[in-house]
Design a protein around this motif. Structure first.
Motif, PDB file in Angstrom:
ATOM      1  N   LEU A 133       2.269   1.706  -3.507  1.00  0.00           N
ATOM      2  CA  LEU A 133       1.243   2.161  -4.440  1.00  0.00           C
ATOM      3  C   LEU A 133       0.866   3.615  -4.192  1.00  0.00           C
ATOM      4  CD1 LEU A 133      -1.088  -0.978  -4.497  1.00  0.00           C
ATOM      5  CD2 LEU A 133       0.575  -0.272  -6.224  1.00  0.00           C
ATOM      6  N   TRP A 134       0.824   4.028  -2.938  1.00  0.00           N
ATOM      7  CA  TRP A 134       0.481   5.418  -2.607  1.00  0.00           C
ATOM      8  C   TRP A 134       1.542   6.376  -3.148  1.00  0.00           C
ATOM      9  CZ3 TRP A 134       2.998   9.020   0.517  1.00  0.00           C
ATOM     10  CH2 TRP A 134       2.262  10.172   0.803  1.00  0.00           C
ATOM     11  N   ARG A 135       2.804   5.989  -2.963  1.00  0.00           N
ATOM     12  CA  ARG A 135       3.891   6.849  -3.460  1.00  0.00           C
ATOM     13  C   ARG A 135       3.843   6.950  -4.980  1.00  0.00           C
ATOM     14  NH1 ARG A 135      10.383   5.772  -2.655  1.00  0.00           N
ATOM     15  NH2 ARG A 135      11.104   7.577  -3.872  1.00  0.00           N
ATOM     16  N   LEU A 163       0.807  -1.214   0.000  1.00  0.00           N
ATOM     17  CA  LEU A 163       0.000   0.000   0.000  1.00  0.00           C
ATOM     18  C   LEU A 163       0.849   1.278   0.000  1.00  0.00           C
ATOM     19  CD1 LEU A 163      -2.973  -0.981   2.319  1.00  0.00           C
ATOM     20  CD2 LEU A 163      -2.995  -0.647  -0.160  1.00  0.00           C
ATOM     21  N   PRO A 164       1.881   1.397   0.853  1.00  0.00           N
ATOM     22  CA  PRO A 164       2.711   2.616   0.764  1.00  0.00           C
ATOM     23  C   PRO A 164       3.383   2.781  -0.597  1.00  0.00           C
ATOM     24  CG  PRO A 164       3.089   1.478   2.844  1.00  0.00           C
ATOM     25  CD  PRO A 164       2.268   0.563   2.008  1.00  0.00           C
ATOM     26  N   ARG A 217       1.251   6.619  -6.828  1.00  0.00           N
ATOM     27  CA  ARG A 217       0.083   7.425  -7.187  1.00  0.00           C
ATOM     28  C   ARG A 217       0.390   8.910  -7.046  1.00  0.00           C
ATOM     29  NH1 ARG A 217      -5.336   6.723  -7.759  1.00  0.00           N
ATOM     30  NH2 ARG A 217      -6.678   8.450  -7.121  1.00  0.00           N
ATOM     31  N   ARG A 218       1.118   9.265  -5.995  1.00  0.00           N
ATOM     32  CA  ARG A 218       1.492  10.670  -5.814  1.00  0.00           C
ATOM     33  C   ARG A 218       2.341  11.168  -6.989  1.00  0.00           C
ATOM     34  NH1 ARG A 218       1.422  12.959  -0.746  1.00  0.00           N
ATOM     35  NH2 ARG A 218       2.225  14.778  -1.871  1.00  0.00           N
ATOM     36  N   GLN A 244       0.159  11.707  -9.932  1.00  0.00           N
ATOM     37  CA  GLN A 244      -0.637  12.921  -9.761  1.00  0.00           C
ATOM     38  C   GLN A 244       0.182  14.176 -10.093  1.00  0.00           C
ATOM     39  OE1 GLN A 244      -2.020  12.574  -5.731  1.00  0.00           O
ATOM     40  NE2 GLN A 244      -3.831  11.359  -6.300  1.00  0.00           N
TER      41      GLN A 244
END
Length: 709
Positions: free
Chosen positions: A546-548, A543-544, A550-551, A554
């Motif tokens: 994937l979050w990074r 999850l981290p 995604r950032r 963005q």
């Protein structure tokens, strides 16, 4: 190379889309495999098989049984249940009690012989008398067969002497019994030649081991039972009074018993004492009882069990209940009971006014001394609401709780005892218990050695040991003075107090105690949780990441969005400038100036230029948007620092510039910003060869690209 203007996967930053897809598939498969492994291992740990649902075999017969065909003949009477058989026995004994000894109905209707005093005097009867009265058949000099029921009334005494075997007829057709109705029964075998009593099924030529259709038994009601050097095998069924070897009182007369050096095997109840006084068992072995090994109930008082071994009971080894007081167990062994090894329930029979007028106080007086209790199904010793309880010099070794004492009660002494449990607690004291002392004992448990719940206890000079957890745990306002104890084990706290509990600790030794966080101990106690933690670790790490990612995506999308908005605004402005009605001037007319042809320049290291070819002319779009300065030249310019973000690129030659696409931005960073192809490719997250290709295309085709200030 054709370019429709759409962003490719590489331009969006997806440098390895295939690898990312494979990684996601591997992650999902890993989670599924780990969850399946947790389930299978959990099934194996708890049931002994990985797939317990495959154990049950599907029934092979019909789901609905075939209805029996009607029969015009009279059906035989249904066999009586064990409860009905007990009721029939009570009816028989009541009827016999009202008949004279010589009444023909005794033999004809009730198959019973009554032994009564003669001429108002106590009278003794022997085997010869039973044979003369037709109650006994002599098979040989060592074998007797009881063929009728025998009742010994008050003032009469029946004695059996010598060795051999008394076979009591017992089958589905009927049973026999010896019932002392206020009298005395004596059984005296030889020390080396005991006298044995057993049930006997003549049709099977074997003892009767089926309790469902009744079975022979021996009972003393309001009388005296004296047994020495004897054996009792395969007797009794259903109830306590028909349990095999029973002594019951009614309050009208004294009921008591003395059983010495006797072996009792396979009875429904090993020994049953109800409302007795000073009944005792010494030097006796009680084995394989269907229910309780020794049952003491209904207000029995001063019962003693000494040097007795009780093994393999189907219920509790010893059970004391219903206000029975003064029970003492000394130098005895209780082993392998399905229930508790010893269970003492002194609870008051009422909590308020009742029709029976029962008292509200608990029973008192239980002593367990010098005994061994082990391998019981539910636990070692359980004492419920019994005042003046003493456990001294006793060893209890169990899988579950070794000793459980429950209040309310007053007066508890545990001294010089070895209490150990491999799964639960060595000693558990709970409820409103006062005046309690635990001293000079060795207590061992898996998670807790001594647990105190709502009790007030002095804990002094003990040795407490746990595998992992707390040596002492207090809860629900418990109080404890803990002094002079030695603690061994692993855990977060030696003494844990919860829910308002308080302790006074002094002089305790903790040198053999190792600190461990409570949650680690709990996880070790539940090893499956480590597997679940491993399963959850995969998404926790993913999850981290994937979050990074995604950032970063963005950020790229915001940059593209800004570039597109600016490009649109510039196109609108250019359209308005070209419109004659708007009164504006076309931006091209304002900006377009002759641009000198740049002189050829040697390629700089790291720019990706190859060979000695001269630098191409700057594209027209860049020439229009670039400030006209005498020193402006086409080609890579020296960069003073390595850019870490797009903001770093918007300095120097590219300051204030806008671009219609990321491609133009990247090419300008190389050709005009002076940065190397690898540096810009890494920052824009595009392949190096692709950027090199763009740069070369821009050099060959000056019309590609375009930017505005």
């Amino acid at each position: 190379m054709d370019d429709d203007g759409a962003l490719t996967a590489l331009e969006r930053g997806d440098t390895h889309p295939a690898i990312r897809g494979v990684a996601r598939v591997i992650m999902v498969v890993a989670v599924v495999v780990l969850v399946a492994a947790v389930v299978l291992v959990g099934n194996f740990v708890h049931t002994g098989t990985f797939l317990p649902w495959l154990r049950a075999e599907a029934p092979t017969g019909p789901v609905v049984a075939v209805s029996p065909s009607p029969d015009t003949t009279d059906a035989p009477a249904a066999p009586k249940t064990p409860a009905e058989l007990v009721a029939a026995e009570d009816e028989r004994l009541t009827a016999v009690a009202g008949l004279a000894p010589g009444d023909p109905a005794l033999a004809d209707q009730w198959n019973t012989v009554v032994l009564a005093p003669q001429n108002g005097q106590r009278w003794g009867y022997t085997v010869a008398d039973l044979e003369a009265l037709g109650a006994l058949r002599v098979e040989d000099d060592r074998t007797l067969t009881l063929v009728r029921n025998v009742v010994v009334r008050r003032g009469a005494e029946l004695d059996f002497y010598g060795g051999g075997t008394v076979r009591m007829l017992s089958s589905a057709e009927g049973t026999t019994s010896i019932v002392v109705w206020g009298g005395t029964l004596g059984v005296f075998g030889g020390e080396d030649d005991p006298l044995a009593f057993t049930s006997w099924d003549e049709a099977a030529a074997a003892p009767d081991r089926d309790e469902n259709d009744g079975r022979a038994y021996v009972r003393a009601r309001d009388g005296l039972l004296v047994i020495g050097h004897a054996e009792f095998r395969d007797l009794g069924y259903w109830s306590g009074r028909t349990g095999g070897l029973a002594v019951t009182g009614t309050g009208d007369d004294r009921a008591s018993a003395g059983i010495v050096s006797t072996k009792i095997t396979g009875l429904h109840y090993g020994v049953f004492f109800s409302d007795t006084t000073q009944a005792g068992i010494q030097d006796t072995t009680i084995e394989d009882s269907t229910l309780t090994g020794v049952e003491v109930t209904n207000g029995a008082s001063d019962t003693t069990i000494e040097r007795t071994t009780i093994t393999g009971s189907g219920g509790d080894g010893v059970s004391v209940s219903r206000q029975s007081t003064g029970t003492k167990i000394t130098d005895s062994i209780v082993d392998g009971s399905a229930g508790w090894g010893i269970r003492i329930d002194g609870s008051a029979l009422a909590t308020g006014p009742t029709s029976g007028g029962y008292g509200l106080s608990p029973a008192d007086g239980f002593t367990l001394t010098g005994s061994h209790v082990r391998d019981s199904g539910e636990g070692g010793v359980r004492v419920i609401s019994t005042d003046a309880t003493e456990i001294r010099g006793t060893q209890v070794s169990e899988t579950r709780t070794a000793v459980l004492v429950e209040g309310p009660s007053t007066g508890l002494t545990v001294a010089d005892a070895d209490l150990s449990s491999s799964d639960l607690r060595g000693l558990d004291v709970s409820g409103r218990i006062t005046d309690a002392t635990v001293s000079d004992s060795r207590l061992a448990g898996r998670r807790i050695a001594l647990e105190l719940t709502g009790a007030a206890v002095i804990v002094r000079d003990n040795d407490l040991r746990v595998a992992s957890g707390f040596a002492v745990e207090l809860s629900e306002d418990a109080r404890a003075d803990i002094t002079g104890n030695t603690f061994h084990g692993v855990g977060q706290d030696v003494v844990a107090s919860w829910s308002g509990s308080r302790t006074m600790q002094q002089g305790n030794v903790q040198t053999d105690w190792t600190f461990q966080w409570a949650w680690v101990g709990w996880m070790n106690e539940h090893p499956m949780m480590w597997m679940w933690a491993l399963v959850l670790l995969v998404p926790a790490i993913g999850l981290p990441v994937l979050w990074r990612r995604r950032r970063e995506h963005q950020k790229l999308r915001r940059l593209l969005h800004e570039a597109l908005l600016r490009h649109g605004e510039e196109q609108v402005a250019a359209y308005r400038a070209d419109d004659p009605t708007s009164g504006g001037v076309a931006p091209d007319q304002v900006r377009r100036e002759p641009v000198p042809t740049p002189a050829p320049a040697a390629p700089r290291p790291g720019t990706g230029w190859r060979g000695p070819a001269p630098a191409p002319a700057a594209p027209a779009a860049w020439a229009e948007s670039r400030p006209t300065a005498p020193s402006a030249t086409l080609g890579p310019r020296p960069a003073h620092h390595r850019p870490r973000s797009f903001a770093d690129l918007r300095t120097g030659p590219l300051e204030g510039r806008t671009f219609a696409s990321l491609r133009q931005f990247a090419v300008a960073a190389v050709l005009e910003g002076g940065y190397s192809v690898p540096t810009i490719a890494r920052l824009f997250r595009i392949a190096q060869w692709r950027l090199q290709q763009w740069v070369e295309e821009a050099a060959r085709n000056p019309t590609v690209g375009g930017s505005r200030r």
